[in-house]
Design an enzyme around this catalytic site. Structure first.
Site, short mmCIF file in Angstrom:
data_model
loop_
_atom_site.label_atom_id
_atom_site.label_comp_id
_atom_site.label_asym_id
_atom_site.label_seq_id
_atom_site.Cartn_x
_atom_site.Cartn_y
_atom_site.Cartn_z
N ASP A 184 0.85 -1.09 0.11
CA ASP A 184 -0.02 0.01 -0.06
C ASP A 184 1.01 1.11 0.12
O ASP A 184 1.41 1.38 1.10
CB ASP A 184 -0.75 -0.07 1.26
N GLU A 210 -1.69 -1.19 -3.61
CA GLU A 210 -2.95 -0.22 -3.13
C GLU A 210 -2.48 1.18 -3.25
O GLU A 210 -1.51 1.52 -3.02
CB GLU A 210 -3.09 -0.35 -1.76
N GLU A 236 -10.80 3.84 -0.50
CA GLU A 236 -10.91 4.00 0.87
C GLU A 236 -10.97 5.71 1.04
O GLU A 236 -11.54 6.32 1.91
CB GLU A 236 -9.69 3.94 1.74
N HIS A 286 -11.86 -1.47 2.44
CA HIS A 286 -10.87 -0.79 3.36
C HIS A 286 -11.56 -0.93 4.80
O HIS A 286 -12.77 -0.85 5.04
CB HIS A 286 -10.58 0.61 3.19
CA CA Z 1 -5.09 1.67 2.58
#
Ligand code: CA
Length: 359
Positions: A184, A210, A236, A286
């Site tokens: 991420d 991500e 998210e 998320h």
């Molecule tokens: Ca994240």
């Protein structure tokens, strides 16, 4: 049946739990994303509460629409949708309790009675690769069978890609081929850097990539998703079906990641899921809230036939678990669905009262 009160309570200074009370003695619980506890609790208690009082709690979509459109000019994303999420989840909990059904059954059926969770491990920016690898080793020992490392560069771009790559390599040595490792970037790369980094990650094996680029950079997402083979994910920072429409159509990501305690709750995430299904996207929400938020997400995920990828979990929080009679249990990297009516989580009223007073 009528709603008699709606109350958001700040717990341990950070979490926001919502209770919806009814004239039939049934109470639902929900949770808001803890971005700013004071703002969120105030929003629920002053803006949404008057909209809900005296209404039928079973008319969930009608209530959602009222909560969305009446204060429309106050939000449309951020705090407004996070506040709606808390109330909406509590309304589904009420519907489950009234009908005697767990929420996943109300959502259409339970495809899996336990869900594989991945350990979501943040703080990469402030750790050395060796330190982050130790955190990964620790979670493998706890029984997780999937891992994600998060960089948390704080919306800064291209700060230290070499360190990120070194960190990925160190962690990959531990996860090997058997444990999926995702990365991420937390919006930490320019599109070209994201592609260069992504190719390196792919050379060792990466499960998903991500938020490689900045929030709202849909063109950048599309550029990265087209250049790489690894599934690229985001969501998210999106809140409604309309934002997800744009993320999917313009951003072209492979995995969508709405957050049930941010995106307006169970009602809205269902609509986002239908949109995702129509575009053949993976659904991996998320989720950072380990009690009510995770329970709501588990019911949602269990009701989706194809949601087979591991789901985000930031770890067991014993202090929050202490507020529930039978908290969720993580075992061998899985959480079993709580199959009692509603969300299947019940507050320990005494412990909850004490925690609220401390906040
Ligand atoms: Ca994240």
């Amino acid at each position: 049946m009528k709603i008699t009160d709606v109350k958001a309570t700040i717990v341990f200074g950070r979490s926001i739990f919502v209770q919806v009370f009814t004239d039939e003695g049934v109470t639902g619980i929900g949770e808001c994303s803890p971005m700013n506890a004071q703002v969120l609790a105030h929003f629920v208690n002053t803006v949404l509460r008057p909209i809900c009082i005296d209404q039928n709690p079973l008319e969930i979509d009608k209530l959602w629409t009222a909560m969305f459109y009446r204060p429309y000019k106050l939000g449309v994303m951020g705090a407004h949708l996070e506040a709606i999420a808390g109330v909406d989840i509590a309304l589904w909990d009420i519907l489950g309790k009234v009908t005697g059904q767990p929420v996943c059954i109300l959502l259409g059926g339970c495809y899996r009675d336990k869900v594989r969770m991945y350990a979501s491990l943040g703080g990469g920016a402030r750790r050395t690769p060796a330190e982050q690898a130790r955190v990964v080793a620790d979670h493998l020992e706890k029984g997780y069978t999937a891992i994600k490392i998060r960089m948390d560069w704080g919306y800064q771009v291209d700060v230290d890609p070499d360190k990120d790559w070194a960190m990925f390599q160190e962690c990959k040595k531990l996860t090997g081929d058997g444990v999926p490792l995702s990365f991420d970037a937390n919006n930490g790369y320019s599109p070209s850097t994201a592609i260069i980094q992504g190719r390196k990650f792919e050379s060792l094996g990466i499960y998903h990539f991500e938020e490689p680029v900045m929030v709202d950079d849909y063109a950048g997402y599309a550029q990265v998703a087209h250049a790489l083979d690894v599934p690229v994910s985001a969501g998210e920072h999106e809140y409604t079906r309309w934002q997800f429409r744009d993320l999917i159509q313009q951003g072209q990501v492979d995995i969508i990641q709405p957050d049930i305690v941010k995106c307006g709750g169970i009602s809205e995430i269902r609509k986002i899921a239908a949109l995702g299904e129509a575009h053949h996207k993976h659904m991996v929400p998320h989720q950072t809230q380990p009690t009510i938020g995770t329970a709501a997400n588990l019911h949602f995920i269990a009701s989706l036939r194809d949601a087979n990828r591991p789901q985000e979990f930031t770890g067991v929080n014993e202090r929050l678990n202490g507020l529930f009679k039978e908290p969720l249990e993580l075992k061998d990297g899985y959480i079993t669905l709580p199959m009692k009516p509603g969300l299947g989580l019940e507050l320990d009223e005494e412990a909850f009262k004490r925690a609220a007073e401390e906040s």
